[in-house]
Design an enzyme around this catalytic site. Structure first.
Site, short mmCIF file in Angstrom:
data_model
loop_
_atom_site.label_atom_id
_atom_site.label_comp_id
_atom_site.label_asym_id
_atom_site.label_seq_id
_atom_site.Cartn_x
_atom_site.Cartn_y
_atom_site.Cartn_z
N LEU A 179 51.16 45.50 36.09
CA LEU A 179 52.36 45.20 36.88
C LEU A 179 52.17 45.72 38.31
CD1 LEU A 179 55.18 46.00 34.29
CD2 LEU A 179 53.74 43.95 34.56
N ARG A 228 59.87 52.84 49.81
CA ARG A 228 59.78 54.24 50.25
C ARG A 228 58.44 54.59 50.89
NH1 ARG A 228 61.80 57.08 44.84
NH2 ARG A 228 61.21 55.04 43.97
N LYS A 262 52.80 48.19 47.98
CA LYS A 262 52.59 49.56 47.53
C LYS A 262 51.25 49.76 46.83
CE LYS A 262 55.00 51.25 44.01
NZ LYS A 262 56.03 51.95 43.21
N TYR A 290 50.09 49.84 35.07
CA TYR A 290 50.86 49.78 36.31
C TYR A 290 49.94 49.97 37.51
CZ TYR A 290 54.76 49.96 33.14
OH TYR A 290 55.64 49.65 32.13
N ARG A 314 21.34 55.86 60.63
CA ARG A 314 22.06 54.61 60.46
C ARG A 314 21.36 53.72 59.42
NH1 ARG A 314 22.40 52.43 66.39
NH2 ARG A 314 23.18 50.58 65.28
N ARG A 367 4.31 57.23 84.92
CA ARG A 367 5.44 57.72 85.71
C ARG A 367 5.05 57.71 87.18
NH1 ARG A 367 4.43 63.42 82.81
NH2 ARG A 367 2.80 64.27 84.15
#
Length: 452
Positions: free
Chosen positions: A8, A15, A22, A100, A330, A437
């Site tokens: 259900l 609330r 919900k 439920y 990652r 460089r």
């Protein structure tokens, strides 16, 4: 037994003060109703029906499960009315289990125990004894036999003193259930069709009624507001923490760990405070995980160390390897045996070979790095040209000086050395020194800017 589960999940949950249905509010980053669906699957149910109402589109978007039967309850007229919407999906020979969607902590073993005590042609109710039963339907017994359930608003003073209450979870024979549902009346304080009224009907018809109870009352508690949701979250996390400790992990503080998936641990694992685990995480033996670490869908091998505040996301940390503090691995990152990345090192889709190390302030993206390579601080593999990603290959024993930029695609040979501050754009052969460089110039007559 043919098990038919009816969940259900039609309530709005006013609330909660939310536009979200919900049952979609999360426990451990998973909707409450998904916890219940997963538990039903563990029972081996033949059919699972989800009775939905408010926010149906959101519910169907969030719960992608082809095995579910979606049953609409257009009007919310009580629990009995909700179950009746699934009548056409219930066979006479089924055992119907009512669950439920806002009771996410119910455990498989509790439901197995309920089904085990159900008489072949009778029904079984999951009850619980509470010191404060206010708000719950009371279990009414005569000569120790269950004869009915009375709701709080309909109970007299003697019934209000009863501490054994109904959880709403029950197992019933399909044929009788459909008969009883057709006989329900809304003549009560709420003007609703109570599922609990079928208990009195079963007693009237001489059907045997048995009961079972959960190991803990928290299993059958629902969440009607965000305070209760937070209480269920903490209870869930403590339960998961207990599982880790029983499996061999030492938790510095079981109250300060969050598990949002499935975590397996080996022996003698140390986990510090405020750690978060998401998805599927596998942790080997003798692993040490520092405070504030976040580990997502990753594998951590034996003797590895994850230092504080590191993020390991869809990555692999090999035996004796270490990451952090403040490292970020990652997706596609892999540390081989005894490899090390230190503070503020980020890896993406890269392999750091056995015994290699990148101590600090480095980005390694789309890189294949061999064994015993040293990567100096500030090194960057420049893997993206704005359109395409390219590979950087660094062979065994190479030394990359600090503040170097390796512009992919590029290869650094075995035992090669890159001078600090170099921008390398072409292949460096084995054992070569590359210095790329600009020539230094020192100016004598230069003056600093002055403030205007």
């Amino acid at each position: 037994m043919t098990l038919n589960v009816v969940i259900l999940a039609a309530g709005k949950g006013t609330r909660m003060r939310s536009d979200l249905p919900k049952v979609l509010h999360p426990i451990a980053q998973k909707p409450m109703v998904q916890h219940v669906i997963d538990t039903a699957k563990c029972l081996g149910s033949n059919t699972t029906n989800l009775v939905y109402g408010y926010g149906g589109n959101k519910l169907q978007s969030a719960i992608k499960d082809e095995s579910l039967n979606w049953v609409l309850q257009a009007e919310q007229l009580g629990t009995g009315h909700a179950v009746a919407q699934a009548n056409d999906l219930i066979a006479d020979e089924d055992t119907v289990l009512i669950l439920y969607g806002d009771v996410p902590l119910i455990q498989t073993q509790t439901l197995d125990a309920l089904l085990a005590v159900k008489p072949k042609q009778g029904l079984a109710i999951l009850t619980v004894n509470l010191d404060n039963p206010t708000g719950y339907g009371r279990i009414v017994r005569k000569n120790e036999k269950v004869v009915g359930i009375v709701e709080q608003k309909d109970a007299n003073s003697d019934q209000l003193a009863i501490q054994e209450v109904n959880t709403g979870i029950m197992a019933l024979p399909g044929k009788q259930l459909k008969t009883w549902l057709s006989q329900l009346s809304s003549d009560n304080a709420q003007g609703e069709y109570y599922l609990t009224d079928v208990i009195a009907m079963a007693h009237r018809d001489g059907v045997e009624i048995t009961t079972a109870q959960p190991q803990s009352a928290i299993e059958v508690e629902g969440a009607n507001n965000r305070i209760q949701l937070a209480q269920l979250e903490r209870a869930y996390q403590l339960r998961e923490a207990d599982k880790l400790m029983l499996a061999g992990a030492n938790l510095r503080d079981p109250n300060r760990i969050d598990i949002r998936g499935n975590v397996s641990v080996g022996m003698d694992v140390m986990i510090d405070i405020n750690t978060i685990f998401e998805g599927k995480v596998e942790i080997g033996n003798n692993v040490n995980i520092g405070a504030g670490a976040i580990i997502i869908n990753s594998t951590i091998a034996d003797n590895a160390v994850i230092k504080p505040y590191s993020i390991i996301d869809n990555a692999v940390v090999g035996e004796d390897a270490s990451a952090g503090p403040f490292a970020r691995l990652r997706p596609g990152a892999e540390l081989k045996q005894d490899a090390h990345v230190g503070n503020f090192v980020e890896m993406k889709k890269s392999v750091l070979g056995k015994g290699s190390k990148a101590g600090h302030l480095t980005y390694l993206g789309d890189a294949q790095i061999g064994e015993k390579v040293n990567i100096g601080a500030g090194t960057i593999t420049c893997n993206y040209d704005g359109v395409n990603k390219s590979l950087t290959q660094i062979d065994d024993g190479a030394f990359i000086g600090s503040n170097s930029s390796l512009v992919a695609p590029v290869e650094i040979g075995k035992m090669a050395t890159i001078g600090a501050g170099s921008v390398v754009t072409a292949k460096v052969e084995d054992e070569q020194l590359a210095v790329a460089r600009g020539k230094q110039r020192n100016l004598n007559d230069w003056k600093r800017p002055s403030k205007k």
